[in-house]
Design an enzyme around this catalytic site. Structure first.
Site, PDB file in Angstrom:
ATOM      1  N   ARG A 161      -0.692 -26.175 -45.724  1.00 24.70           N
ATOM      2  CA  ARG A 161      -0.841 -25.020 -44.818  1.00 24.70           C
ATOM      3  C   ARG A 161       0.297 -25.080 -43.833  1.00 24.70           C
ATOM      4  NH1 ARG A 161      -1.474 -20.259 -43.321  1.00 24.70           N
ATOM      5  NH2 ARG A 161      -3.294 -19.569 -42.106  1.00 24.70           N
ATOM      6  N   GLU A 192      -3.629 -21.923 -54.815  1.00 24.14           N
ATOM      7  CA  GLU A 192      -2.845 -23.064 -55.292  1.00 24.14           C
ATOM      8  C   GLU A 192      -3.762 -24.199 -55.735  1.00 24.14           C
ATOM      9  OE1 GLU A 192       1.154 -22.718 -52.436  1.00 24.14           O
ATOM     10  OE2 GLU A 192      -0.167 -24.461 -52.328  1.00 24.14           O
ATOM     11  N   ASP A 205       0.024 -25.681 -39.930  1.00 26.79           N
ATOM     12  CA  ASP A 205      -0.485 -26.980 -39.503  1.00 26.79           C
ATOM     13  C   ASP A 205       0.562 -28.087 -39.600  1.00 26.79           C
ATOM     14  OD1 ASP A 205      -2.918 -25.862 -39.024  1.00 26.79           O
ATOM     15  OD2 ASP A 205      -3.875 -26.607 -40.856  1.00 26.79           O
ATOM     16  N   THR A 206       1.354 -28.046 -40.662  1.00 26.88           N
ATOM     17  CA  THR A 206       2.116 -29.259 -41.013  1.00 26.88           C
ATOM     18  C   THR A 206       3.588 -29.037 -41.305  1.00 26.88           C
ATOM     19  OG1 THR A 206       1.512 -28.970 -43.334  1.00 26.88           O
ATOM     20  CG2 THR A 206       0.050 -30.339 -41.987  1.00 26.88           C
TER      21      THR A 206
END
Length: 1063
Positions: free
Chosen positions: A29, A95, A32-33
Site C-alpha cells: 500500500r 493483487e 503506508d510504506t
C-alpha cells in the site's frame, strides 16, 4: 531442476505456465510504506542482484489489469507487505487474489511481511482491516452506485498514482468481498515476518537472506515442461559452459549442432530458467528466417533486442550501423542474457552482438547455430557446447509422448516403436514429426508408413536438415553427397585422398562441413561420420528428381540400382560416380559407354575369388573423365581401344582377367600414380612404363604368371612402393629395379612353391635376392618386407647394413635361428618385426639403438630377449612378446618388463616417445600404487601434482586368455573430458593364448597439456576391447589394472626398488 510427467488431461496447465521475467514482485500500500520501508527493501533487493518488480515502474496510463497481472504471473516470488491500510485499496486486494492464484497454479513463492499490523488482525479482519471491508460493503442508491461502478471501471485501468480523488468508495459484489476475505485469511496463515518497532535495516537484511534462500531453492526446483525429455542433463551441461569463468566477464557461448537436435528448445528453456538472474534479457528467435523474409531483417531484430532489454524501447533504429551504436551505448552497463537463435551469417552476429564491450559486466550471450566457424571467426573467446542426441530411453519417451500421450509405447506397438528409434537415431525433430504423424493410427498403417519411409523420407524432417546443405558451395555439396552416398564412417585420410583426386579441395571442404554440423570428425577413430538422417537426406537429394530412373542419378550406390541401369542399358551422362558391390545377378556393362562424365568407378566384390556371372560384351567405351577406377574381378582381358583416361589417378583391378593394360596407341597418362593388379592370374608381362611416367605405387602381389617386368621400369623416378609378394618367377625381379632411387617400400615375400625347392637352391636364390637388394643403390628405401621369404641362417650378406635409410624391416615368418650382426649397422631402423620366427632363439643387445619397437610375437623358441641381466644393453624400445612363454619362464615376466621400463626412464629417448610392453603374465607389479579390480581406474590428484619434477604416468593391465579379444585400448579422461590424444591403443592384435600383461608409459611432455597444471583434479583410465563392446554374453576379458604418477625421485630409486619388483 525436475521434470514432471502427468496425464494428457492435465498437461495444459503445465504448457501454459508463464515465462519468468522477475524474481520478486512487491505488493504494498503506497501511502503506508512507499517512501520509507518499501524504498529501502527495493534497494536492498536490487543491490543483492534480485530482479524486482515495483508497480511505480509501470508507464503512466497503461491498463493495470493486464500489466500488473502479467507482472505477477511472470514472477518467481511475491512479497506482500501487509500494512495498516493495505485492505483499503481494492487494487492491493486484487493483487493479493492474483498472487494466491499463482501460488496454487504455478507454485509461486509467497512471502508476507506484517508491517506494523498483527497477523491475527489480518486473519480475523479486525481493526483497520475490518473497517476497510465495512466501507467496501456500504450501500448507496442504484444511480449512485452505477456511476461509481462506471468510474471504477474507467479509473481501475489506470496506474494508482493517476487517481487524484481518493474519497470515492465503491460497492463490490459479495463474491468479490469474500474472495478478498479468503485471500487475507489464507495469507495470514502463511509463515510470515512481523515487523513492529524493531530495527528496519536489520529486518530487511535478514529478510533478503530468506528471499535469496527461497529463490535458490526455487531455481533448483525449476519445472521443465513434461515433453522435454533429457532436458535436465543438457541444461546442467550448458550451464557448466555458461559458468566456466568469472561471473563478471562477458561470455559468448555457442550451441552448435545439426538441425533438428533441439538447440532452440534448449536455449529457450535455459532462458526461462536463468533470465531472472540478469538485469534484462532477450530471446531473438529464428534469426536466419527473419533476415531472409524481412527486407530490413537485421534492423527489425535490433529493435526487438532493445525493446526486450530496455522495457519497451520506443525509438526506431534507422539502419544497422545506427543499431550497433545504440546497442553498445544502452547495454554497456547492463547485465543481460541474450539468446541469438539460428544464426546463419556473420553479419547477424556483427549487428546484434559484435563485441564483448557492448554489454555490461556478467552478461552472457548464447548463440544457436549450425555453423561453428561463425563463432570462432567473430569472437576471440567463445565456449562451444554440442548437445548430445537423445539416448534410446529419452528418444523412446519423446516419441511415445507424441504418438500415445504416454512415456511408454503400448506392448503391441513396442517392436514398431523400436524401428522408429533405429530410423531417427536420437534426432528430436524426427521423433516429434513421426510420433505426431503416427498418432491414432493402427498397426497396419504403422507398418505401411515405416515401409514408405525407406523410399520416401518425411519431408518435414528433410526440409529442416536441407537448409544448411542449400547454403553450401558446389564443391562442398559434392563432398557432402559423396560421403552420404559412399563414404559415411570411412577413414578420414582415405576420404580426403579420394576427394582430392576428384578435384574437390577436401581439406577446406570437410572442415566447412564439420563446422556446419553436417559431418562429424571422429578424432578417436580417425573417421568421418554423418548422422543417418543427414545421410538419407543426401541420398534423397540425388534421387528425388528422377526417382524411378537411377540411370539419371548423379551417384549410384546400391547393387540393385546399378543392376537395373546396366542390364536395361539406361546409363546417361548425368552419372558422376558409382561405388557399390557386386550382386549375384548377371551384369552387362554396355551401359557404361553412355556415362561420359563418370569420374569415380568403384565396384568391389564381397565374394573373394568366387566366379561371378558377367555378360559377354565389354563396354564400347569407358569415360575418359575417370579419376579413380577400382574394379574387382574385372571380367575383360583389355580396355576398350578408345579408352584414353588422361585424368586417371588410381587404377585398381584386383583379381581381374586383364592380360594387357595398354596398347601401343595410348598416350602417356601423366596423372596416373597408383596401379594395383593383385591376384590377377592372367597378366604375364608389363611393358613400356613410359606410358605412366609419374607412377608412385605398383602392386603386383600374387600374380603367378607374371614373368617379365620391362626394363623401362627404371624410368619411374617417382616410384616409392613396389610389391612383388608371391611373384616367384626369377624374371619378375629384374636387375633394372636397382635404378629406382625413390623407392621407399619394397615387398618381396612369398608363400608359394618355395617349400618344393631344394634347400641348397633356396639358399642360393635367397642370397641372390638379398644381394640384389643390398647392391641396388636403394638410397631412399625406408621399408623392406621379406615376410614368408623362408630365409634361413647364413643368407644375409655382411654388407646388409648398407641400407642406411631403412626404418622398418619385416622379417616375420622366416626360418633363421639368430639375427645377423649387420643389423646393428642400420642406424635409422625404428621397427623390427620378427613375428612367427619359430626357430629364433635369441634377440640380444646387438640391435641398433634407434629401435622404437621390436615385435617377437609367437616366437615359440625364443629364450632370451633384451636380457634384463645384461647391463650393457641400452635399448629403450617398446616390445610385444605375445605367447613367448619360454622367454618368460627363463627371464621372468615382471623382471623383463621392469628392465625395459627402467632402461627407458633412466635413459629416455630424444625426442621423447611413449613406451608399450606386452608379454605373458597374470598380475600387475606391486609398484603400481593405484590399483583396481575393474576395467577402469581413477586418480584423484593432489593440488601440486603437476610440478617440475613430474615425468609421466605408467599404466598396467592384465589381459585374460580368450578365444578372441580383438584390439584393446584405453580411453583417457581429464576431469571427465576427452584428453585430446585419441585412444591409447595396445600393441597387440587378436586374442593372446594365456594371460598377458600390458604395461604402458606416457611421458608428460607429449601427452599432458600445460594448462592442466592448475585445473586438473582427476584422471580416469577405462580399458575396453571390440569384443567387450559387441559381446552378447559378458565374458571377463581383463584382470586387475594399475596406474602410477612417476616423478624424478621414482626414477632415482629404480635400482633400489628393483628387487621388490622381481620374482
Amino acid at each position: 531442476m525436475k521434470t514432471s510427467y502427468s496425464s494428457a488431461s492435465d498437461s495444459s496447465s503445465s504448457s501454459s505456465k508463464p515465462r519468468i521475467e522477475y524474481e520478486v514482485f512487491l505488493s504494498f500500500r503506497g501511502e503506508d510504506t512507499r517512501k520509507k520501508f518499501i524504498s529501502h527493501l527495493y534497494k536492498a533487493l536490487c543491490d543483492k542482484g534480485i530482479h524486482t518488480f515495483k508497480d511505480n515502474l509501470l508507464p503512466r496510463g497503461q491498463p493495470i489489469s493486464s500489466e500488473l497481472l502479467k507482472a505477477i504471473e511472470r514472477s518467481q516470488c511475491s512479497v506482500i507487505v501487509l500494512s495498516e491500510n493495505y485492505a483499503s485499496s481494492s487494487w492491493c486486494l486484487d493483487e493479493l487474489v492474483k498472487i494466491l492464484e499463482c501460488m496454487r497454479d504455478y507454485k509461486q513463492i509467497v512471502l508476507p511481511i506484517f508491517y506494523l499490523v498483527d497477523p491475527s488482525d489480518v486473519r480475523k479482519q479486525k481493526g483497520t482491516i475490518g473497517e476497510a471491508f465495512k466501507r467496501h460493503e456500504s450501500s448507496y442508491s442504484t444511480e449512485k452506485v452505477q456511476s461509481w461502478r462506471d468510474a471504477f471501471t474507467q479509473v481501475a485501468k489506470l496506474s494508482e498514482d493517476a487517481l487524484h480523488d481518493g474519497k470515492h468508495v465503491f460497492h463490490y459484489s459479495t463474491e468479490k468481498i469474500q474472495s478478498w476475505r479468503d485471500a487475507l485469511t489464507e495469507v495470514a496463515n502463511l509463515s510470515g515476518d512481523p515487523l513492529h518497532d524493531g530495527d528496519e535495516a536489520q529486518f530487511i537484511q535478514m529478510f533478503i537472506q530468506e528471499v535469496s534462500r527461497q529463490l535458490k531453492k526455487s531455481e533448483e526446483d525449476f519445472d521443465i515442461s513434461e515433453d522435454l525429455f533429457g532436458m535436465d542433463s543438457r541444461l546442467k551441461k550448458l550451464n557448466n559452459f555458461v559458468c566456466t569463468s568469472s561471473s563478471n566477464d562477458v561470455r559468448f557461448i555457442g550451441i552448435c549442432e545439426m538441425g533438428g537436435i533441439g538447440k532452440t528448445t534448449l536455449a529457450r528453456t535455459y532462458h526461462e530458467w536463468k533470465s531472472s538472474k540478469f538485469d534484462s534479457s532477450s530471446f531473438l528467435a529464428n534469426i536466419r528466417e527473419v533476415c531472409e523474409k524481412k527486407e530490413d531483417g537485421l534492423v527489425h531484430l535490433q529493435n526487438d533486442l532493445l525493446s526486450d532489454t530496455l522495457n519497451g524501447f520506443p525509438k526506431e533504429i534507422r539502419d544497422v550501423d545506427d543499431g550497433k551504436r545504440i546497442i553498445r551505448k544502452r547495454l554497456c552497463q547492463k547485465k543481460v542474457l541474450i539468446i541469438l537463435d539460428d544464426v546463419s551469417e556473420l553479419d547477424q552476429l556483427e549487428a546484434l552482438a559484435g563485441k564483448a564491450n557492448w554489454f555490461g559486466s556478467g552478461s552472457r550471450i548464447l548463440i544457436t547455430t549450425r555453423d561453428e566457424s561463425l563463432l570462432t571467426s567473430t569472437y576471440k573467446e567463445c565456449e562451444i557446447y554440442r548437445p548430445e542426441h537423445l539416448n534410446y530411453n529419452e528418444g523412446l519417451q519423446l516419441f511415445s509422448w507424441k504418438a500415445f500421450k504416454s512415456i511408454h509405447p503400448p506392448e503391441n506397438y513396442t517392436e514398431l516403436s523400436k524401428q522408429v528409434m533405429e530410423y531417427a537415431k536420437g534426432l528430436a525433430l524426427a521423433l516429434k514429426v513421426l510420433g505426431s504423424f503416427l498418432c491414432h493410427k493402427n498397426i497396419k498403417e504403422w507398418k505401411d508408413a515405416l515401409q514408405r519411409l525407406k523410399k520416401y523420407p518425411e519431408k518435414k524432417i528433410t526440409k529442416v536438415l536441407q537448409i544448411t546443405f542449400d547454403a553450401l558451395s558446389e564443391a562442398e555439396q559434392s563432398i557432402f553427397l559423396d560421403i552420404a552416398c559412399f563414404f559415411n564412417g570411412f577413414d578420414r585420410n582415405r576420404v580426403i585422398e579420394i576427394m582430392d583426386i576428384c578435384g574437390l579441395y577436401p581439406t577446406i571442404g570437410i572442415k566447412i562441413l564439420v563446422d556446419k554440423s553436417l559431418l562429424q570428425d571422429d578424432p578417436t577413430h580417425e573417421r568421418l561420420r554423418m548422422h543417418d538422417l543427414l545421410q538419407e537426406m543426401g541420398m534423397e537429394i540425388v534421387r528425388e528428381k528422377y526417382r524411378d530412373q537411377p540411370g539419371r542419378w548423379s551417384r549410384l550406390w546400391k547393387c540393385e540400382d546399378l543392376y537395373q541401369v546396366l542390364n536395361n542399358n539406361t546409363g546417361t551422362e548425368e552419372v558422376e560416380a558409382i561405388v557399390c558391390r557386386y550382386g549375384k545377378s548377371k551384369f552387362r556393362f554396355e551401359a557404361l559407354s553412355n556415362m561420359k562424365k563418370l569420374r569415380l568407378l568403384n565396384i568391389s566384390s564381397p565374394y573373394g575369388n568366387c566366379p561371378l556371372p558377367f555378360g559377354d560384351s565389354p563396354p564400347a567405351n569407358l569415360s575418359n573423365e575417370l579419376r579413380i577406377l577400382r574394379w574387382d574381378l574385372f571380367p575383360f582381358t583389355s580396355f576398350p581401344s578408345s579408352f584414353q583416361p588422361n585424368q586417371l589417378v588410381v587404377l585398381s583391378l584386383r583379381r581381374s582377367q586383364i592380360k594387357q593394360l595398354w596398347n601401343n596407341t595410348i598416350k602417356p597418362l601423366y596423372n596416373l600414380k597408383f596401379i594395383d593388379l593383385s591376384f590377377s592370374e592372367n597378366i604375364s608381362e608389363l611393358e613400356d612404363f613410359k606410358v605412366v611416367p609419374n607412377l608412385e605405387k605398383l602392386i603386383l602381389k600374387g600374380c603367378p604368371k607374371l614373368v617379365k617386368i620391362d626394363q623401362s621400369i627404371k624410368s619411374l623416378t617417382r616410384l616409392t612402393l613396389l610389391d612383388l609378394t608371391d611373384c616367384h618367377h626369377p624374371e619378375s625381379l629384374p636387375t633394372s629395379i636397382t635404378g629406382l632411387k625413390s623407392l621407399k617400400t619394397l615387398r618381396l615375400g612369398s608363400n608359394n612353391m618355395r617349400p618344393y625347392l631344394r634347400r641348397d637352391v633356396l639358399r642360393d636364390r635367397d642370397r641372390a635376392m638379398l644381394s640384389t637388394i643390398v647392391g641396388g643403390d636403394f638410397n631412399s628405401l625406408r621399408t623392406l618386407d621379406l615376410t614368408l621369404a623362408r630365409l634361413g641362417d647364413g643368407v644375409f650378406p655382411e654388407d646388409f647394413g648398407c641400407l642406411a635409410s631403412l626404418e622398418e624391416l619385416n622379417l616375420s615368418s622366416n626360418k633363421f635361428s639368430s639375427l645377423p650382426s649387420s643389423l646393428n649397422q642400420l642406424s635409422k631402423l625404428r621397427i623390427l618385426d620378427l613375428r612367427l620366427c619359430e626357430s629364433l632363439k635369441s634377440v640380444g643387445p646387438d640391435l641398433p639403438p634407434s629401435l622404437e619397437l621390436v615385435n617377437v610375437d609367437k616366437c615359440t623358441s625364443l629364450e632370451t630377449f633384451l636380457d634384463p641381466s645384461n647391463d650393457q644393453c641400452n635399448l629403450n624400445c617398446s616390445a610385444t612378446c605375445r605367447e613367448c612363454f619360454n622367454m618368460v619362464k627363463r627371464q621372468g615376466s615382471k623382471r623383463t618388463a621392469f628392465a625395459l621400463l627402467k632402461r627407458y626412464l633412466q635413459n629416455p629417448p630424444n625426442p621423447s616417445r611413449g613406451l608399450d610392453i606386452l608379454l605373458p603374465g597374470n598380475e600387475i607389479p606391486p609398484w603400481f600404487t593405484n590399483r583396481s579390480s575393474g576395467t577402469s581406474i581413477s586418480i584423484q590428484l593432489d593440488p601440486n601434482w603437476c610440478n617440475s619434477k613430474w615425468r609421466g604416468l605408467a599404466l598396467s593391465l592384465c589381459i585374460f586368455e580368450t578365444d578372441w579379444i580383438g584390439n584393446c585400448w584405453c580411453d583417457v579422461k581429464i576431469d571427465g573430458r576427452d584428453w585430446g590424444h585419441g585412444l591409447l591403443k595396445s600393441p597387440f592384435r587378436g586374442g593372446p593364448r594365456g594371460h598377458h600383461l600390458w604395461l604402458s608409459y606416457l611421458p608428460s611432455d607429449i601427452y599432458f597439456r600445460t594448462e592442466w597444471q592448475n585445473t586438473c583434479s582427476r584422471i580416469e583410465f577405462s580399458f575396453k576391447s571390440y569384443y567387450s563392446d559387441f559381446q552378447t554374453k559378458r565374458i571377463e576379458l581383463f584382470g586387475e589394472c594399475g596406474a602410477r604418477l612417476i616423478y624424478e625421485k621414482d626414477i632415482e630409486d629404480l635400482n633400489r626398488t628393483a628387487n621388490e619388483w622381481i620374482e
